[in-house]
Write a protein that holds these residues in place. Structure first.
Motif, PDB file in Angstrom:
ATOM      1  N   GLU A   1      42.644  44.663  35.472  1.00  0.00           N
ATOM      2  CA  GLU A   1      41.686  44.793  36.794  1.00  0.00           C
ATOM      3  C   GLU A   1      40.889  43.676  36.999  1.00  0.00           C
ATOM      4  OE1 GLU A   1      38.300  48.057  38.447  1.00  0.00           O
ATOM      5  OE2 GLU A   1      39.094  48.387  36.429  1.00  0.00           O
ATOM      6  N   LEU A   2      40.429  43.012  36.097  1.00  0.00           N
ATOM      7  CA  LEU A   2      39.715  41.799  36.170  1.00  0.00           C
ATOM      8  C   LEU A   2      40.865  40.809  36.889  1.00  0.00           C
ATOM      9  CD1 LEU A   2      37.806  41.445  32.894  1.00  0.00           C
ATOM     10  CD2 LEU A   2      36.588  41.608  35.142  1.00  0.00           C
TER      11      LEU A   2
ATOM     12  N   SER B   1      43.461  41.120  38.654  1.00  0.00           N
ATOM     13  CA  SER B   1      43.808  41.555  39.931  1.00  0.00           C
ATOM     14  C   SER B   1      43.073  40.661  41.069  1.00  0.00           C
ATOM     15  CB  SER B   1      43.870  42.842  40.297  1.00  0.00           C
ATOM     16  OG  SER B   1      42.525  43.577  40.270  1.00  0.00           O
ATOM     17  N   GLN B   2      41.923  40.416  40.834  1.00  0.00           N
ATOM     18  CA  GLN B   2      40.943  39.570  41.591  1.00  0.00           C
ATOM     19  C   GLN B   2      41.357  38.253  41.850  1.00  0.00           C
ATOM     20  OE1 GLN B   2      37.105  39.337  40.007  1.00  0.00           O
ATOM     21  NE2 GLN B   2      37.184  41.424  39.424  1.00  0.00           N
ATOM     22  N   VAL B   3      42.161  37.728  41.159  1.00  0.00           N
ATOM     23  CA  VAL B   3      42.374  36.319  41.103  1.00  0.00           C
ATOM     24  C   VAL B   3      43.971  35.864  41.296  1.00  0.00           C
ATOM     25  CG1 VAL B   3      40.293  35.482  40.199  1.00  0.00           C
ATOM     26  CG2 VAL B   3      42.193  35.912  38.476  1.00  0.00           C
TER      27      VAL B   3
ATOM     28  N   ARG C   1      50.427  40.812  33.984  1.00  0.00           N
ATOM     29  CA  ARG C   1      49.484  39.566  34.223  1.00  0.00           C
ATOM     30  C   ARG C   1      48.943  38.747  33.017  1.00  0.00           C
ATOM     31  NH1 ARG C   1      47.223  43.596  37.900  1.00  0.00           N
ATOM     32  NH2 ARG C   1      47.759  43.074  40.103  1.00  0.00           N
TER      33      ARG C   1
ATOM     34  N   LYS D   1      39.400  29.232  39.165  1.00  0.00           N
ATOM     35  CA  LYS D   1      39.449  30.423  39.409  1.00  0.00           C
ATOM     36  C   LYS D   1      38.310  31.495  38.456  1.00  0.00           C
ATOM     37  CE  LYS D   1      42.159  30.711  43.065  1.00  0.00           C
ATOM     38  NZ  LYS D   1      41.967  31.257  44.273  1.00  0.00           N
TER      39      LYS D   1
ATOM     40  N   VAL E   1      36.437  35.273  37.327  1.00  0.00           N
ATOM     41  CA  VAL E   1      36.934  36.456  37.636  1.00  0.00           C
ATOM     42  C   VAL E   1      35.298  37.090  37.835  1.00  0.00           C
ATOM     43  CG1 VAL E   1      39.040  36.800  36.218  1.00  0.00           C
ATOM     44  CG2 VAL E   1      36.610  37.006  35.082  1.00  0.00           C
ATOM     45  N   HIS E   2      35.297  38.184  38.395  1.00  0.00           N
ATOM     46  CA  HIS E   2      33.850  39.104  38.778  1.00  0.00           C
ATOM     47  C   HIS E   2      33.819  40.134  38.015  1.00  0.00           C
ATOM     48  CE1 HIS E   2      30.430  40.667  40.798  1.00  0.00           C
ATOM     49  NE2 HIS E   2      31.225  41.797  41.110  1.00  0.00           N
ATOM     50  N   CYS E   3      33.035  40.388  37.321  1.00  0.00           N
ATOM     51  CA  CYS E   3      32.801  41.691  36.498  1.00  0.00           C
ATOM     52  C   CYS E   3      32.011  42.520  37.346  1.00  0.00           C
ATOM     53  CB  CYS E   3      32.285  41.320  35.161  1.00  0.00           C
ATOM     54  SG  CYS E   3      32.349  42.787  34.024  1.00  0.00           S
ATOM     55  N   SER E   4      32.679  43.588  37.871  1.00  0.00           N
ATOM     56  CA  SER E   4      31.759  44.670  38.598  1.00  0.00           C
ATOM     57  C   SER E   4      30.977  45.605  37.704  1.00  0.00           C
ATOM     58  CB  SER E   4      32.627  45.463  39.614  1.00  0.00           C
ATOM     59  OG  SER E   4      33.658  46.502  38.705  1.00  0.00           O
TER      60      SER E   4
ATOM     61  N   THR F   1      39.619  36.165  31.048  1.00  0.00           N
ATOM     62  CA  THR F   1      38.773  37.063  31.072  1.00  0.00           C
ATOM     63  C   THR F   1      37.621  37.016  30.369  1.00  0.00           C
ATOM     64  OG1 THR F   1      40.017  38.881  29.715  1.00  0.00           O
ATOM     65  CG2 THR F   1      40.491  38.595  32.222  1.00  0.00           C
TER      66      THR F   1
END
Length: 252
Positions: free
Chosen positions: A55-56, A58-60, A82, A91, A93-96, A122
């Motif tokens: 999931e992390l 998939s952002q990049v 991945r 790049k 990653v954003h942690c929601s 990650t």
């Protein structure tokens, strides 16, 4: 006994090292991947950990177009592929909040030992939840890893729609360890171990001292080594390998 994260490119010995720690009293995650003919002794990798990292990433990782057009972008990994992504250093990653809650839930069960090649990319998202955690980085010769990646791609059905050549597999190796060497190792306690050191036994001694616990010395099996390629690699790639060898105090 410290919590532990096992990092390193896929097909570099991370499963072998995780196997030595499997009986050491660690929580290794829920829904552990089943063994396959590629890894008959197991992966010791949690599908829940994998799902978070997917999931992390998939952002990049650029999405592959759907339909016929997607056939022209088979070098873009999709879901569950991945661990073979090639992500530049810049790049992030954003942690929601949703992902953070999943990570927090997993890391509350201690001592834990999580293994996933995707951690090379990650780790920053996991950092806030890694209390009393050490980092174990496993590597082997980049050509051997790249060759093994190509063999896995041929044999694993879920990778048949993914395209990767030897040079791209080397890029996966190079980028993963660049993230570790240039971004991650500046924080926390790290141990670097060459694949061959584990087979020889000297690496086992270092791991036991590092985690302050006992490991299964009989788990590593040299007969399962499925690739020992030493094809030429670029000067840049070999420079990274030499730096890793120096950190592991390993000589060919």
């Amino acid at each position: 006994m410290f919590n532990c994260l096992i990092l390193g490119s896929g097909r570099s010995g991370t499963s072998m090292v995780a196997g030595t720690l499997n009986g050491a009293g660690y929580f290794m995650g829920d829904r552990i991947m089943s063994p396959t003919r590629i890894n008959p002794k197991g992966y010791f990798e949690s599908k829940n950990v994998e799902a978070i990292n997917e999931e992390l990433l998939s952002q990049v990782v650029p999405a592959r177009p759907r339909g016929i057009i997607g056939n022209f972008f088979k070098n873009r990994p999709t879901r569950n592929q991945r661990w073979l992504a090639r992500i530049p250093l810049e790049k992030k990653v954003h942690c929601s909040q949703g992902i953070a809650e999943k990570i927090e839930s997993l890391t509350q069960k201690q001592p834990f030992c999580f293994k996933d090649p995707r951690f090379c990319y990650t780790l920053p998202a996991w950092r806030p939840f890694l209390m009393d955690t050490v980092f174990l980085c496993i590597f082997r010769h980049p050509a051997a890893t790249a060759s093994s990646i190509l063999k896995v791609r041929e044999k694993q059905k879920y990778l048949h729609n993914f395209s990767i050549n030897f040079g791209q597999a080397l890029q996966v190796w190079e980028l993963m360890y660049q993230h570790i060497l240039k971004i991650h190792i500046h924080k926390g306690k790290w141990l670097f171990i060459h694949y061959n050191q584990v087979l020889e036994g000297t690496g086992i001694d270092k791991i036991e001292e590092f985690i302050d616990g006992n490991v299964d010395r009989n788990f590593p099996d040299a007969s399962l080594q499925n690739s020992d390629s030493f094809e030429p690699v670029s000067a840049k790639t070999y420079e990274i390998y030499e730096e890793l060898c120096k950190l592991a105090n390993y000589k060919e």
